[in-house]
Design an enzyme around this catalytic site. Sequence first.
Site, short mmCIF file in Angstrom:
data_model
loop_
_atom_site.label_atom_id
_atom_site.label_comp_id
_atom_site.label_asym_id
_atom_site.label_seq_id
_atom_site.Cartn_x
_atom_site.Cartn_y
_atom_site.Cartn_z
N CYS A 1 -6.82 0.48 -0.91
CA CYS A 1 -8.01 0.15 -1.71
C CYS A 1 -8.43 1.34 -2.55
O CYS A 1 -9.01 2.30 -2.04
CB CYS A 1 -9.15 -0.29 -0.80
SG CYS A 1 -10.67 -0.69 -1.69
N CYS B 1 -12.23 1.86 -2.72
CA CYS B 1 -12.79 2.42 -1.49
C CYS B 1 -12.53 3.92 -1.38
O CYS B 1 -13.40 4.69 -0.97
CB CYS B 1 -12.20 1.73 -0.26
SG CYS B 1 -12.22 -0.07 -0.30
N ASP B 2 -11.30 4.34 -1.73
CA ASP B 2 -10.86 5.68 -1.35
C ASP B 2 -10.52 6.60 -2.52
O ASP B 2 -10.17 7.77 -2.29
CB ASP B 2 -9.63 5.57 -0.44
CG ASP B 2 -9.94 4.81 0.85
OD1 ASP B 2 -11.08 4.92 1.33
OD2 ASP B 2 -9.05 4.11 1.35
#
Length: 306
Positions: free
Chosen positions: A132, A135-136
């Site tokens: 992701c 997300c990261d």
Amino acid sequence: MHDVIILGSGPAGLTAAVYTARANLSPLLIDGSQPGGQLTITTDVENFPGFPKGIMGPQLIQDMRAQAERFGTQFRQGHVTSVDLQVRPFKVTVDDEATLETRTLIIATGASANLLGLPSESRLMGHGVSTCATCDGFFFRGKEIAVIGGGDSAVEEATFLTKFASKVTLVHRRDKLRASKIMQDRAINNEKIAFQWNSALEEVLGDEVVKGIRVRNVQTNQVEEIPLSGVFVAIGHTPNTSLFTGLIDMDEQGYIRTQPNRSTTNIPGVFASGDVQDSHYRQAITAAGSGCMAAIDAERYLESLH
């Protein structure tokens, strides 16, 4: 007999549990094969509101679970092996043994990121390997990373990651991308994106964190090691809906169809929330929001029965 059974224990299922429990519906939540969902394999979560210093994924799930339990949610470990949505009340069979009955069903079984199946990929998940970018990506500011894949998802993630990384190497098994023309143009014209054509990922290098990747040219069999700090696997997601094939309306990718701005499905009394019906956002916060929607929709449906 249950008023509400929730399938899945990620952010969507646990939020649905909090709301239905606070409505005195005594929900039963069945954990499934991966209790806690994808957050359990995530390290730092910095984009979930309310945690200015971030929070570990497993801790976030644990806290949400404790909150749901506080209001009276019952939890049951096990894997749902069959459901019958043609009868009222609905029937849910767990581990091919116990058959439960419920007036409403909230499906929050999520989606699973497709992986290559490498041991090093699994071992370093959350320690430099991610599925992701949203997300990261922030954790790789100023670093060199790789994206595995060649479709729209891979090119979109590679383009997004150039906001943070100093260089993004797109590793693809073919000599041209499968992404749409406009996405290809964006990537090719982005000076931060390099292409590793005709290449397959052989291994993610590193003991505790990612140090690089080993790739093999599928035409020449030549092996090359590339030093970098992160690997994003972007070869798609598969919704966990095989249990409901032929039982409920789905799109061509297997995501459950819900009515616009609602969690209701084509079967009255059956609701879907989270990644199981969301192929676009796939975030913990959007999953939690749709879990709230499913709980409210289920509560109002039960009120209509009376």
